[in-house]
Design an enzyme around this catalytic site. Structure first.
Site, PDB file in Angstrom:
ATOM      1  CB  CYS A 120      15.575   0.526   1.193  1.00 57.17           C
ATOM      2  SG  CYS A 120      16.999   1.038   0.205  1.00 57.17           S
ATOM      3  CB  CYS A 194      12.373   2.165   3.830  1.00 56.30           C
ATOM      4  SG  CYS A 194      11.757   1.884   2.174  1.00 56.30           S
ATOM      5  CB  CYS A 201       8.453  -6.009  -0.768  1.00 60.42           C
ATOM      6  SG  CYS A 201       9.937  -7.000  -1.054  1.00 60.42           S
TER       7      CYS A 201
END
Length: 259
Positions: A120, A194, A201
């Protein structure tokens, strides 16, 4: 006079449509936006939106605005509601056909532990909660860690307290970490919790299975002190439900054969 034939259960009527079944199977793996479902099904957006409305009306699918781009919405299959609908469907046919989820299998000693990363933004609430709950539920049979794209200086105290009080897990000694510290690690699953971190990412080696759980930040919804704690209780319960349905997917990974 012959009685009218009983109608098929609502779940059967919904799931029997080929496109709705395809949408259910896609959303069983991850949360997706409409345009992603269009790409994955090869069907036009207006048709996807129509069938998503029907699935939402049944309670099987929910939607929430993306925290990355509020013009987008993420769609999520409520697997627990789906399990209950399947149980009612089986029971409607015969009492002995009520659906009971199977417990996750134990990993054999010859298998490598599956590796799971939860990500997250701040690594202070959602992802450490998920890390702790998966580790707790698998008794160390899964190699699990968490990290964030912009880690906070410390874990959110409400996340620590809710895990301790609700689940008997102590993570008070844990500190948030950056995703980049894991660049040399290989994972079987990378699960983003999230919407913002999903967009940034990094790629990890080994072609992990990418899964997205669109879960709002409890710190953003909560006020200070005890009045804000219910948001963390709700978030932990939501994550725990998702993890329980993730467990059967975490199959043993064969050991790599050395040359």
């Amino acid at each position: 006079m012959r009685p009218a034939d009983p109608a098929a259960p609502a779940f059967v009527q919904l799931a029997a449509h080929p496109l709705r079944w395809k949408l259910l199977t896609e959303l069983a793996a991850s949360d997706y936006r409409v345009r992603e479902l269009v790409e994955r099904t090869g069907q036009p957006q207006n048709l996807i939106s129509y069938h998503l409305r029907l699935l939402r009306g049944s309670g099987l699918v929910t939607a929430r605005r993306s925290s990355h781009d509020a013009r987008d919405s993420y769609y999520h299959l409520d697997v627990q509601q789906c399990a209950q609908s399947l149980a009612r469907t089986g029971s409607a046919l015969h009492p002995a056909l009520a659906f009971t989820p199977a417990p996750p299998p134990s990993l054999p000693r010859t298998a490598r532990r599956p590796a799971v990363l939860f990500a997250c933004t701040g690594n202070s609430a959602r992802s450490p909660i998920a890390e702790a709950l998966l580790r707790h539920r698998t008794n160390g049979q899964v190699e699990v860690t968490s990290a964030g794209s912009h880690p906070k200086p410390r874990l959110h105290p409400d996340a620590v307290q809710v895990l301790r009080e609700q689940h008997g897990i102590d993570i008070s000694g844990q500190r948030p970490r950056h995703l980049h510290t894991l660049n040399d690690r290989r994972f079987d699953y990378v699960i983003t919790l999230c919407d913002k971190v999903r967009e940034v990412c990094p790629d990890f080696g080994g072609h992990p299975r990418l899964v997205h759980w669109s879960i709002p930040d409890p710190a953003a919804a909560a006020g200070p002190g005890p009045t804000g704690r219910p948001a963390f209780v709700h978030t932990a319960a939501q994550i725990d439900t998702r993890i329980r349905y993730l467990l059967p997917l975490l199959t043993p990974v064969p050991q790599e054969v050395q040359p």
